[in-house]
Design a protein around this motif. Structure first.
Motif, PDB file in Angstrom:
ATOM      1  N   THR A 196      -8.802   1.633  -7.429  1.00 17.20           N
ATOM      2  CA  THR A 196      -7.581   0.936  -7.811  1.00 17.20           C
ATOM      3  C   THR A 196      -7.255  -0.053  -6.705  1.00 17.20           C
ATOM      4  O   THR A 196      -7.870  -0.035  -5.634  1.00 17.20           O
ATOM      5  N   ASP A 197      -6.280  -0.923  -6.945  1.00 18.32           N
ATOM      6  CA  ASP A 197      -5.938  -1.943  -5.964  1.00 18.32           C
ATOM      7  C   ASP A 197      -4.752  -1.500  -5.112  1.00 18.32           C
ATOM      8  O   ASP A 197      -3.992  -0.604  -5.493  1.00 18.32           O
TER       9      ASP A 197
ATOM     10  N   ILE B  71       0.819  -1.212   0.000  1.00 19.82           N
ATOM     11  CA  ILE B  71       0.000   0.000   0.000  1.00 19.82           C
ATOM     12  C   ILE B  71       0.857   1.268   0.000  1.00 19.82           C
ATOM     13  O   ILE B  71       0.498   2.270  -0.622  1.00 19.82           O
ATOM     14  N   GLY B  72       2.004   1.215   0.661  1.00 17.47           N
ATOM     15  CA  GLY B  72       2.837   2.411   0.737  1.00 17.47           C
ATOM     16  C   GLY B  72       3.305   2.864  -0.625  1.00 17.47           C
ATOM     17  O   GLY B  72       3.219   4.052  -0.971  1.00 17.47           O
ATOM     18  N   GLU B  73       3.821   1.975  -1.435  1.00 15.50           N
ATOM     19  CA  GLU B  73       4.314   2.335  -2.765  1.00 15.50           C
ATOM     20  C   GLU B  73       3.193   2.842  -3.653  1.00 15.50           C
ATOM     21  O   GLU B  73       3.384   3.777  -4.437  1.00 15.50           O
ATOM     22  N   VAL B  74       2.004   2.224  -3.542  1.00 15.67           N
ATOM     23  CA  VAL B  74       0.863   2.687  -4.338  1.00 15.67           C
ATOM     24  C   VAL B  74       0.530   4.130  -3.992  1.00 15.67           C
ATOM     25  O   VAL B  74       0.296   4.971  -4.883  1.00 15.67           O
ATOM     26  N   LEU B  75       0.520   4.467  -2.703  1.00 14.80           N
ATOM     27  CA  LEU B  75       0.163   5.821  -2.277  1.00 14.80           C
ATOM     28  C   LEU B  75       1.252   6.822  -2.638  1.00 14.80           C
ATOM     29  O   LEU B  75       0.965   7.987  -2.963  1.00 14.80           O
TER      30      LEU B  75
ATOM     31  N   TYR C 141      -1.777  -1.652 -11.003  1.00 19.97           N
ATOM     32  CA  TYR C 141      -2.206  -0.653 -11.974  1.00 19.97           C
ATOM     33  C   TYR C 141      -1.237   0.536 -11.965  1.00 19.97           C
ATOM     34  O   TYR C 141      -0.577   0.832 -10.961  1.00 19.97           O
ATOM     35  N   ASP C 142      -1.175   1.216 -13.106  1.00 17.81           N
ATOM     36  CA  ASP C 142      -0.227   2.318 -13.319  1.00 17.81           C
ATOM     37  C   ASP C 142      -0.918   3.636 -13.008  1.00 17.81           C
ATOM     38  O   ASP C 142      -1.794   4.091 -13.753  1.00 17.81           O
ATOM     39  N   ASN C 143      -0.508   4.281 -11.892  1.00 25.60           N
ATOM     40  CA  ASN C 143      -1.146   5.534 -11.495  1.00 25.60           C
ATOM     41  C   ASN C 143      -0.929   6.656 -12.504  1.00 25.60           C
ATOM     42  O   ASN C 143      -1.679   7.641 -12.523  1.00 25.60           O
ATOM     43  N   SER C 144       0.087   6.517 -13.340  1.00 24.70           N
ATOM     44  CA  SER C 144       0.317   7.555 -14.345  1.00 24.70           C
ATOM     45  C   SER C 144      -0.792   7.586 -15.391  1.00 24.70           C
ATOM     46  O   SER C 144      -0.905   8.559 -16.149  1.00 24.70           O
ATOM     47  N   GLU C 145      -1.619   6.558 -15.455  1.00 25.41           N
ATOM     48  CA  GLU C 145      -2.723   6.506 -16.414  1.00 25.41           C
ATOM     49  C   GLU C 145      -4.005   7.094 -15.832  1.00 25.41           C
ATOM     50  O   GLU C 145      -5.060   7.036 -16.470  1.00 25.41           O
ATOM     51  N   LEU C 146      -3.916   7.672 -14.627  1.00 25.03           N
ATOM     52  CA  LEU C 146      -5.106   8.202 -13.961  1.00 25.03           C
ATOM     53  C   LEU C 146      -5.792   9.284 -14.787  1.00 25.03           C
ATOM     54  O   LEU C 146      -7.017   9.292 -14.928  1.00 25.03           O
ATOM     55  N   GLU C 147      -5.024  10.190 -15.343  1.00 20.65           N
ATOM     56  CA  GLU C 147      -5.621  11.294 -16.097  1.00 20.65           C
ATOM     57  C   GLU C 147      -6.407  10.791 -17.303  1.00 20.65           C
ATOM     58  O   GLU C 147      -7.532  11.241 -17.559  1.00 20.65           O
ATOM     59  N   ALA C 148      -5.852   9.841 -18.042  1.00 25.63           N
ATOM     60  CA  ALA C 148      -6.567   9.281 -19.196  1.00 25.63           C
ATOM     61  C   ALA C 148      -7.830   8.561 -18.759  1.00 25.63           C
ATOM     62  O   ALA C 148      -8.854   8.603 -19.459  1.00 25.63           O
ATOM     63  N   LEU C 149      -7.776   7.922 -17.608  1.00 25.90           N
ATOM     64  CA  LEU C 149      -8.938   7.191 -17.109  1.00 25.90           C
ATOM     65  C   LEU C 149     -10.070   8.128 -16.730  1.00 25.90           C
ATOM     66  O   LEU C 149     -11.243   7.869 -17.032  1.00 25.90           O
ATOM     67  N   VAL C 150      -9.736   9.233 -16.084  1.00 25.74           N
ATOM     68  CA  VAL C 150     -10.759  10.120 -15.527  1.00 25.74           C
ATOM     69  C   VAL C 150     -11.339  11.068 -16.577  1.00 25.74           C
ATOM     70  O   VAL C 150     -12.503  11.486 -16.487  1.00 25.74           O
TER      71      VAL C 150
ATOM     72  N   THR D  12     -14.523  -6.169 -23.258  1.00 28.92           N
ATOM     73  CA  THR D  12     -13.287  -6.935 -23.383  1.00 28.92           C
ATOM     74  C   THR D  12     -12.685  -7.348 -22.046  1.00 28.92           C
ATOM     75  O   THR D  12     -11.842  -8.235 -22.000  1.00 28.92           O
ATOM     76  N   ASP D  13     -13.090  -6.707 -20.946  1.00 29.06           N
ATOM     77  CA  ASP D  13     -12.480  -7.006 -19.645  1.00 29.06           C
ATOM     78  C   ASP D  13     -13.477  -6.657 -18.540  1.00 29.06           C
ATOM     79  O   ASP D  13     -13.814  -5.487 -18.353  1.00 29.06           O
ATOM     80  N   THR D  14     -13.939  -7.658 -17.822  1.00 29.29           N
ATOM     81  CA  THR D  14     -14.948  -7.412 -16.782  1.00 29.29           C
ATOM     82  C   THR D  14     -14.359  -7.234 -15.393  1.00 29.29           C
ATOM     83  O   THR D  14     -15.064  -6.794 -14.477  1.00 29.29           O
ATOM     84  N   SER D  15     -13.091  -7.557 -15.191  1.00 32.48           N
ATOM     85  CA  SER D  15     -12.545  -7.579 -13.837  1.00 32.48           C
ATOM     86  C   SER D  15     -11.384  -6.612 -13.633  1.00 32.48           C
ATOM     87  O   SER D  15     -10.648  -6.725 -12.651  1.00 32.48           O
ATOM     88  N   PHE D  16     -11.228  -5.648 -14.537  1.00 27.98           N
ATOM     89  CA  PHE D  16     -10.167  -4.661 -14.385  1.00 27.98           C
ATOM     90  C   PHE D  16     -10.542  -3.719 -13.243  1.00 27.98           C
ATOM     91  O   PHE D  16     -11.606  -3.107 -13.247  1.00 27.98           O
ATOM     92  N   GLY D  17      -9.646  -3.575 -12.263  1.00 24.81           N
ATOM     93  CA  GLY D  17     -10.002  -2.833 -11.051  1.00 24.81           C
ATOM     94  C   GLY D  17      -9.733  -1.349 -11.096  1.00 24.81           C
ATOM     95  O   GLY D  17     -10.104  -0.630 -10.163  1.00 24.81           O
ATOM     96  N   PHE D  18      -9.098  -0.853 -12.155  1.00 28.06           N
ATOM     97  CA  PHE D  18      -8.791   0.583 -12.283  1.00 28.06           C
ATOM     98  C   PHE D  18      -9.935   1.227 -13.059  1.00 28.06           C
ATOM     99  O   PHE D  18     -10.040   1.091 -14.277  1.00 28.06           O
ATOM    100  N   ARG D  19     -10.792   1.955 -12.339  1.00 28.31           N
ATOM    101  CA  ARG D  19     -12.032   2.461 -12.927  1.00 28.31           C
ATOM    102  C   ARG D  19     -12.324   3.872 -12.433  1.00 28.31           C
ATOM    103  O   ARG D  19     -11.886   4.256 -11.342  1.00 28.31           O
TER     104      ARG D  19
END
Length: 727
Positions: free
Chosen positions: A571-572, A500-504, A577-586, A633-640
């Motif tokens: 996110t998990d 969790i530390g590295e993710v944050l 998941y790659d946090n750098s993709e957050l902007e494209a996701l949102v 194409t993907d039902t279980s991807f957790g980055f949403r």
């Protein structure tokens, strides 16, 4: 009453054609159908001799029935019995936790199979034996783990079943094994063995006295008068006499017919012919010589005998029913346009006149209707029974200690059905011998499906439940003036201190000009996840006990929306998941072009460490595409990413497998769904909380289909205009 009908509507729907078909069968063949064995039963009805080919079990049932009415009355009772057995199976599946529609599917084979209808119209023992099988299932499964009393009763009932159909003796093995292991009794010193001993005693109480009676009447020990020559029948059908050097007294037992046309049944019952097998030396014991011949074939051709048995066993699971020249003719169990002649017409008329006052007759229009139904596919394919057996056996991989009742029932029914079919194949193959499997294998499939798709945790109550309320009170007490950023990232975590530390640390503070807050919902963990998350500046909500990722995320959605968040990202905690993709996701959600955005590893990049999960992603994506009628194409991807109000509006009741529940839930509400190419890396720390591949996949499918049913079928009429898009 309305609630009762609503709960069991599918069973009642199936009962309508089941009853209609049985009435038509009863009217088509009057007063009843009489097979070869039927005349034997009638002949022994009053004497109840033990020296006959068939034991007296069915006669004990037939005698009181004929005392009340005639052959037509017996056929009617057997038709009612077939329906009652089906209803009993339905009730058993529900008793063991199955859903009504699953129980109805388990009852369907007995209700609608044309071969079952035909045998019910016959004066034959099959329906009585099926009732015995149902009774055994209820005794062993219906009221929890059986004690010694029910074990003894099961032994007694199986003993009666053996006297009804000799093949029932093969069920002694699965019965005794079940009594040993049921409820984990085998771990408690001798508890299971004592219970099995009582069951065996009950079986012997019935069979030993009957065997003694057979001995008194025939001079030999057994459960039937004639030897039946089972071993000779099976070996004679494959004997390669042309390449064998047999003694003259054994050579006479070699069949004259070519091997490919030899009918096992003819040789099994050859000893009923006093002239068989031909001239023998003076004083020769033909039964002993036939046995010697069979043993010789077994020694010299074991592979041929084994191959014949396995081929016959495999026929039980064929998709269609086809006649093999070496099998008992299939048309014996099919509806005919004329009355079957299994005895002289004078004997048939004598029996029907004595019992019903009419001669045997056939209503040809009704018979043609029934025959067309039967030959047109009105039967259960063997492959379906095989699937039922497979589902039952697969429950052995569901790790429950002790076995729950549904799992125990699945294994018992599957093993019992397979043992019956295999034992019958050892004797000879006949489609008639498949009928008991209509009782056991559909139940095995229903209970297997129930076990494999049962959630390891109960479904969540409506938000907020007691756990939610406790977590909310604790969070509000620690953050009385909380106000979350418009974009809040929700992370569900259970013992994720290692990752969790590295993710944050890699979570951006800003996204599209908006500040980003992180809300970590600790799902009853026992490590330092909460402390590490707080040290990294995240808001932390701690649930008092572990319930599953779905429960933690649902709590996070509501907490984020209540704190003022407009957009929620999930996110998990394991760094996949790659946090750098957050902007494209949102971006699509913020710009108003989508209501719900999910990443897709299949459109982007994927690091897979399991071929099974790699395949599962694609299988469940295909299933979701079929259910929603849009390509996913993907039902279980957790980055949403999604609107906060949408996340709170979708009913979420699954403690696990929540990714598909949320995805199908938003599509059912007509939300605009977008899939984007994203990256998924291997887990960087900790272990996956997912269970075994088989169980996880079965439950994932259960959640998907259940969510689809509630969202697309039960809520029909609501808008579903949204369509998934991919960029």
């Amino acid at each position: 009453m309305t609630g009762f009908l609503k709960r069991h509507w599918l069973l009642f729907l199936l009962l309508v054609p089941a009853i209609v078909l049985r009435v038509l069968t009863w009217l088509a063949y009057r007063p009843a159908l009489l097979y070869i064995d039927s005349f034997r039963y009638i002949d022994n009805l009053h004497a109840l001799r033990a020296d006959q080919l068939n034991p007296i079990g069915y006669d004990l049932v037939l005698r009181p029935l004929l005392a009340v009415g005639g052959l037509a009355w017996v056929a009617a009772v057997q038709h009612v019995g077939g329906i009652l057995v089906a209803i009993g199976l339905y009730a058993l599946v529900l008793r063991l936790g199955g859903r009504p529609w699953v129980g109805a599917l388990a009852a369907t084979p007995l209700l609608l199979d044309a071969y079952q209808l035909q045998i019910e119209q016959n004066l034959m023992s099959e329906v009585t034996f099926e009732a015995v099988l149902l009774g055994l299932l209820w005794l062993l499964l219906g009221r929890g783990t059986p004690g010694w009393k029910r074990a003894g009763a099961a032994g007694l009932l199986l003993g009666f079943g053996v006297l009804t159909r000799l093949i029932g003796i093969s069920l002694a093995l699965p019965l005794l094994v079940f009594l040993v292991v049921a409820g984990g009794a085998w771990r408690r010193r001798w508890a299971g063995w004592r219970r099995a001993g009582v069951g065996l005693l009950g079986l012997l109480v019935v069979l030993v006295p009957y065997a003694a009676r057979v001995h008194a009447e025939t001079g030999k020990w057994g459960l039937t008068g004639p030897s039946g020559n089972m071993l000779y029948g099976r070996t004679a059908a494959v004997a390669d006499c042309a390449n064998r050097h047999l003694a003259p007294e054994l050579q006479v037992f070699c069949p004259a017919e070519p091997r490919e046309t030899r009918l096992v049944d003819n040789y099994t019952h050859a000893d009923l012919d006093p002239n068989w097998p031909g001239p023998l030396p003076a004083g020769a014991d033909r039964a002993a010589l036939a046995h010697e011949f069979a043993v010789d074939v077994l020694k010299e051709q074991p592979g041929d005998v084994a191959e014949a048995i396995l081929n016959d066993f495999a026929k039980s699971f064929a998709w269609t029913r086809e006649q093999d020249p070496a099998d008992v003719p299939l048309d014996r169990w099919q509806f005919q346009l004329t009355y079957p002649q299994w005895a002289d017409q004078s004997l048939i008329d004598l029996v029907t006149l004595q019992n019903d006052g009419v001669v045997a007759s056939v209503d040809q229009p009704l018979a043609k209707l029934l025959r067309d139904y039967q030959l047109g596919g009105g039967y259960v394919p063997g492959a379906v029974l095989g699937i039922g057996a497979l589902l039952g056996l697969l429950t052995v991989f569901r790790r429950k200690k002790p076995l729950d009742r549904a799992q125990a029932g699945a294994l018992l029914a599957a093993s019992g059905g397979l043992v019956l079919l295999f034992a019958s194949a050892v004797f000879e193959f006949s489609w008639r011998y498949q009928l008991p499997a209509l009782v056991l294998l559909p139940v095995a499939g229903a209970l297997g499906f129930t076990t494999l798709t049962s959630a390891s945790r109960k479904r969540l109550a409506a938000f907020p439940d007691d756990v939610d309320a406790g977590a909310l009170d604790d969070f509000r007490g620690r953050h009385p003036e909380r106000h979350l950023a418009p974009l809040t990232v929700v992370i569900a975590a259970y013992n994720e201190a290692g990752g969790i530390g590295e993710v944050l640390e890699k979570m951006p503070d800003q996204c599209l000009g908006m500040p980003v807050d992180v809300l970590v919902v600790v799902d009853g963990g026992t490590d330092d996840t909460a402390a590490i998350a707080e040290d990294h500046g995240a808001y932390v909500c701690v649930a008092p006990r572990n319930r599953g990722q779905g429960a933690a995320l649902r709590l996070g959605y509501h907490l984020a929306a209540d704190g003022g968040a407009e957009y929620v990202v999930t996110t998990d905690a394991d760094g996949q998941y790659d946090n750098s993709e957050l902007e494209a996701l949102v971006r699509p959600v913020v710009e108003g072009t989508a209501d719900f955005v999910t990443g897709s590893r299949r459109l982007g990049h994927e690091e897979a460490d399991s071929r099974v999960r790699w395949l599962g992603v694609r299988v469940f994506a295909a299933l979701a595409s079929v259910l929603t009628r849009r390509r996913i194409t993907d039902t279980s991807f957790g980055f949403r990413a999604m609107r906060a109000d949408l996340a709170c509006a979708v009913p979420l009741n699954e403690p696990q497998y929540q990714s598909s529940e949320l995805l199908l839930g938003v599509t059912a509400r007509g939300a605009r769904v977008v899939e984007l190419p994203m990256s998924m890396r291997l887990r960087k720390a900790g272990k996956s909380k997912k269970g075994g591949s088989l169980v996880y996949g079965a439950n994932y499918a259960r959640v998907m289909t259940g969510t689809w049913w509630r969202g697309y079928v039960l809520r029909r009429g609501r808008t579903r205009a949204g369509r998934a898009a991919r960029t």
